[in-house]
Design an enzyme around this catalytic site. Structure first.
Site, short mmCIF file in Angstrom:
data_model
loop_
_atom_site.label_atom_id
_atom_site.label_comp_id
_atom_site.label_asym_id
_atom_site.label_seq_id
_atom_site.Cartn_x
_atom_site.Cartn_y
_atom_site.Cartn_z
N GLY B 86 0.86 -1.18 0.00
CA GLY B 86 0.00 0.00 0.00
C GLY B 86 0.89 1.22 0.00
N SER B 118 5.79 -5.34 -1.39
CA SER B 118 5.69 -3.94 -1.79
C SER B 118 6.08 -3.04 -0.61
CB SER B 118 4.28 -3.66 -2.33
OG SER B 118 4.24 -2.46 -3.07
N ALA B 119 5.20 -2.23 -0.06
CA ALA B 119 5.56 -1.38 1.09
C ALA B 119 6.11 -2.22 2.24
CB ALA B 119 4.34 -0.59 1.55
N HIS B 155 8.16 -3.38 -7.49
CA HIS B 155 7.50 -3.04 -8.77
C HIS B 155 8.54 -2.50 -9.76
CE1 HIS B 155 3.37 -3.15 -6.98
NE2 HIS B 155 3.96 -2.62 -5.93
N GLU B 190 7.96 -7.11 -10.67
CA GLU B 190 6.72 -7.72 -10.19
C GLU B 190 6.77 -9.23 -10.40
OE1 GLU B 190 3.63 -5.46 -12.14
OE2 GLU B 190 3.79 -3.89 -10.62
#
Lengths: 229, 229
Positions: B86, B118-119, B155, B190
């Site tokens: 997020g 991700s985060a 990403h 990704e």
């Protein structure tokens, strides 16, 4: 306030700051002594960056001095403030540490024209929260100059590289508005600009911009258009 | 350290966390009681986010508790830490304010497995300086968990939308390395992940990653490959 805030340093088919020369001349209104903040430059030296912009804006009648070569206390010697693009976090950090945030804020509030593109447009906003840049250094606070009461997202596009699953720009701006619903964000496409005179905010440039507000559908706006005032 | 750090929540052709289920099962090694940090979720509630991940990871034998429903002092009740993607800035801000940064750092150092995407992968690094996210809130410092001694750019892609003039990802990473030349940055596409066991850092996944270091050419690396240890 007397501001020229550009999305970026090039129009899609133009050379470096080409599309900004006539706009800069109009903003300056005959003033020549310009202070240039090169602090957003990371992979160039500040001398090189200042030289590059000095040459690009000479046709607008401007003579630039790099802010890294003088003190914030000297701001009264300048008739115009110019802030270049690059990394918004380093720009904010250096401008803050060297006392330029406060000096520029006061000078522009007193009538000195301000021109900025990309990171230099972000710096004119209440916060740097709608930059696209990588947070390579801690700026010591996300507050910025607050010369206008809306946020700019420069280099605005909602496109993603093919197949990419990261957030779109619109999703990122929606995240910002989820935590700051009282704010307005202008998605400013490359080649466009805002011209601020007093409380009047005018959109200029060839591409439709997008206006985002908390709890509302985003609205597409085509120049010339009055965004405030 | 016993870590699983994924670029994102989906493989290019898969559903939500599909590609992570078997990896999570291996990481857990029979442990079931998982703490989930949902703080990166901005446009979803933390309850909804926790439910979504709970369902996705149930096939891995994990039972999730949202960190927003317990206290950092309760960390000893959990056998595994999971941090979802997020917005990295909100994740870091909330994790810091609620005491989870310190609690998770200690627990993982003592052997508790950590999974993040991700985060949640950014948070495992020394700093959050190589996130792609918009800085929607001030995280109160750019330092993060420091579970590994390199930075992840999740990403990862160097592509730009057609015609776009903003910085490429490689330029952004070069800016970071210009101010932090001692660091190493893994551009993690990704669908890829890092599996960390002790000092060993193994690259996994279908796509070549890119390793960036200050003053050197970036190197493309194809899984399986040992990046450290």
């Amino acid at each position: 306030m007397n501001l020229l805030l550009l999305s970026n340093s090039r129009s899609p088919d133009g050379g470096y700051l080409d599309h900004a020369v006539e706009l800069a001349r109009e903003l300056a209104g005959g003033r020549t002594k310009a202070l240039f903040l090169p602090f957003a430059g990371v992979t160039t030296t500040w001398d090189e960056y200042t030289d590059k912009v000095r040459q690009a804006l000479a046709p607008a009648g401007l003579a630039l001095t790099g802010a890294h070569t003088v003190q914030a206390a000297d701001i009264a010697a300048f008739e115009l403030v110019i802030v270049g693009g690059g990394n918004t976090f380093q720009l904010t950090q250096q401008a803050r540490q060297r006392g330029w945030l406060q000096a520029v804020r006061r000078s522009v509030a007193a009538g000195t024209p301000y021109m900025g593109w990309s990171a230099g447009a972000n710096l004119a906003c209440p916060t740097i929260c709608t930059t696209n840049d990588m947070p390579i250094v801690d700026p010591g606070g996300f507050d910025a100059l607050g010369l206008i009461d809306m946020q700019i997202n420069p280099h605005y596009t909602n496109a993603l590289p093919a197949g990419h699953q990261g957030e779109t720009r619109d999703q990122r701006i929606a995240e910002f508005l989820a935590v700051r619903p009282e704010m307005k964000v202008i998605g400013l496409p490359e080649g466009d600009w805002l011209r601020v005179r007093g409380k009047q905010v005018q959109l200029g440039g060839p591409h439709p911009a997008r206006v985002f507000q908390g709890g509302r559908e985003a609205v597409e706006v085509t120049a010339p258009a009055l965004l405030a005032g």
